[in-house]
Design an enzyme around this catalytic site. Sequence first.
Site, PDB file in Angstrom:
ATOM      1  N   HIS A 112       0.957   8.844   9.841  1.00  0.00           N
ATOM      2  CA  HIS A 112      -0.361   8.661  10.468  1.00  0.00           C
ATOM      3  C   HIS A 112      -1.111   7.518   9.800  1.00  0.00           C
ATOM      4  O   HIS A 112      -1.092   7.376   8.579  1.00  0.00           O
ATOM      5  CB  HIS A 112      -1.199   9.940  10.324  1.00  0.00           C
ATOM      6  CG  HIS A 112      -0.636  11.094  11.070  1.00  0.00           C
ATOM      7  ND1 HIS A 112      -0.703  11.210  12.433  1.00  0.00           N
ATOM      8  CD2 HIS A 112       0.018  12.190  10.638  1.00  0.00           C
ATOM      9  CE1 HIS A 112      -0.127  12.335  12.812  1.00  0.00           C
ATOM     10  NE2 HIS A 112       0.331  12.947  11.736  1.00  0.00           N
ATOM     11  N   THR A 145       9.646   8.018  -1.803  1.00  0.00           N
ATOM     12  CA  THR A 145       8.587   7.111  -1.353  1.00  0.00           C
ATOM     13  C   THR A 145       8.927   5.651  -1.608  1.00  0.00           C
ATOM     14  O   THR A 145       8.197   4.771  -1.162  1.00  0.00           O
ATOM     15  CB  THR A 145       7.258   7.442  -2.061  1.00  0.00           C
ATOM     16  OG1 THR A 145       7.446   7.300  -3.472  1.00  0.00           O
ATOM     17  CG2 THR A 145       6.802   8.853  -1.731  1.00  0.00           C
ATOM     18  N   LYS A 146      10.005   5.392  -2.368  1.00  0.00           N
ATOM     19  CA  LYS A 146      10.447   4.021  -2.592  1.00  0.00           C
ATOM     20  C   LYS A 146      11.964   4.000  -2.658  1.00  0.00           C
ATOM     21  O   LYS A 146      12.611   5.041  -2.761  1.00  0.00           O
ATOM     22  CB  LYS A 146       9.808   3.417  -3.835  1.00  0.00           C
ATOM     23  CG  LYS A 146      10.071   4.140  -5.115  1.00  0.00           C
ATOM     24  CD  LYS A 146       9.289   3.505  -6.257  1.00  0.00           C
ATOM     25  CE  LYS A 146       9.520   4.275  -7.541  1.00  0.00           C
ATOM     26  NZ  LYS A 146       8.796   3.720  -8.644  1.00  0.00           N
ATOM     27  N   ARG A 199      12.202   9.731  -8.544  1.00  0.00           N
ATOM     28  CA  ARG A 199      12.464   8.646  -9.499  1.00  0.00           C
ATOM     29  C   ARG A 199      13.907   8.770  -9.971  1.00  0.00           C
ATOM     30  O   ARG A 199      14.461   9.862 -10.048  1.00  0.00           O
ATOM     31  CB  ARG A 199      11.498   8.673 -10.666  1.00  0.00           C
ATOM     32  CG  ARG A 199      11.695   9.819 -11.588  1.00  0.00           C
ATOM     33  CD  ARG A 199      10.598   9.926 -12.651  1.00  0.00           C
ATOM     34  NE  ARG A 199      10.912  10.863 -13.689  1.00  0.00           N
ATOM     35  CZ  ARG A 199      11.136  12.153 -13.544  1.00  0.00           C
ATOM     36  NH1 ARG A 199      11.117  12.695 -12.358  1.00  0.00           N
ATOM     37  NH2 ARG A 199      11.406  12.926 -14.571  1.00  0.00           N
ATOM     38  N   LYS A 216      19.289   8.953 -13.445  1.00  0.00           N
ATOM     39  CA  LYS A 216      20.635   8.719 -13.938  1.00  0.00           C
ATOM     40  C   LYS A 216      21.400   7.936 -12.887  1.00  0.00           C
ATOM     41  O   LYS A 216      21.083   7.987 -11.704  1.00  0.00           O
ATOM     42  CB  LYS A 216      21.304  10.087 -14.174  1.00  0.00           C
ATOM     43  CG  LYS A 216      22.674  10.062 -14.756  1.00  0.00           C
ATOM     44  CD  LYS A 216      23.151  11.501 -14.982  1.00  0.00           C
ATOM     45  CE  LYS A 216      24.554  11.513 -15.525  1.00  0.00           C
ATOM     46  NZ  LYS A 216      25.043  12.878 -15.762  1.00  0.00           N
TER      47      LYS A 216
END
Length: 190
Positions: A111, A163-164, A178, A181
């Site tokens: 959104h 998110t990345k 994140r 390893k």
Amino acid sequence: MSDRSRAGRISMGVWRRLRRAWLRMRFPNAQWGRGCDIRLGLRLALAPRGRLRLGEEVVFERDATLECGGELSIGDRCIFGHHCTVAAKESIEIGHDCLIAEMVSIRDHDHAFDDFDVPIRDQGSTCAPVRIGNNVWLAARVVVVKGVTIGDGAIVGAGAVVTKDVPSGAIAVGVPARVVKMRPGAPPAQ
């Protein structure tokens, strides 16, 4: 094997072939690869300009949701657990041999919310393509948001929110996800 269990298995195979035939007729913009196994409860929303392409031997467990207003491409031999959602307003590409566990959500849109004085529901959406490489494992309840690329051979742990980008061969966990390893033999992260 008893005659009764053999008959039950045969009738289930016939039922699955009939379901695939119905889906092909109902959604002519979709390409269904050979040997796809679509279990009960599939919800498919395919817009007139939407294009869905499933590779060979793709499996969707029960109660999956596919929303396709743009391009949605899924490679060969991918397996989706129950209650997964894949929603492509513009573009989602999933490679070959991926394992997508139960209740995973993959979306290429979100959104818009830039104007505080306008209700969020009235502000439309923002889109960015999602790319998931080959041989990727997304564990249970993973969320993949717009604009993310997940490289070949990556693993994303249960409950993570991606998110990345996640590089090839990485193991990513957490909210937001994140890298913790690299898998043995994985190419060095760039």
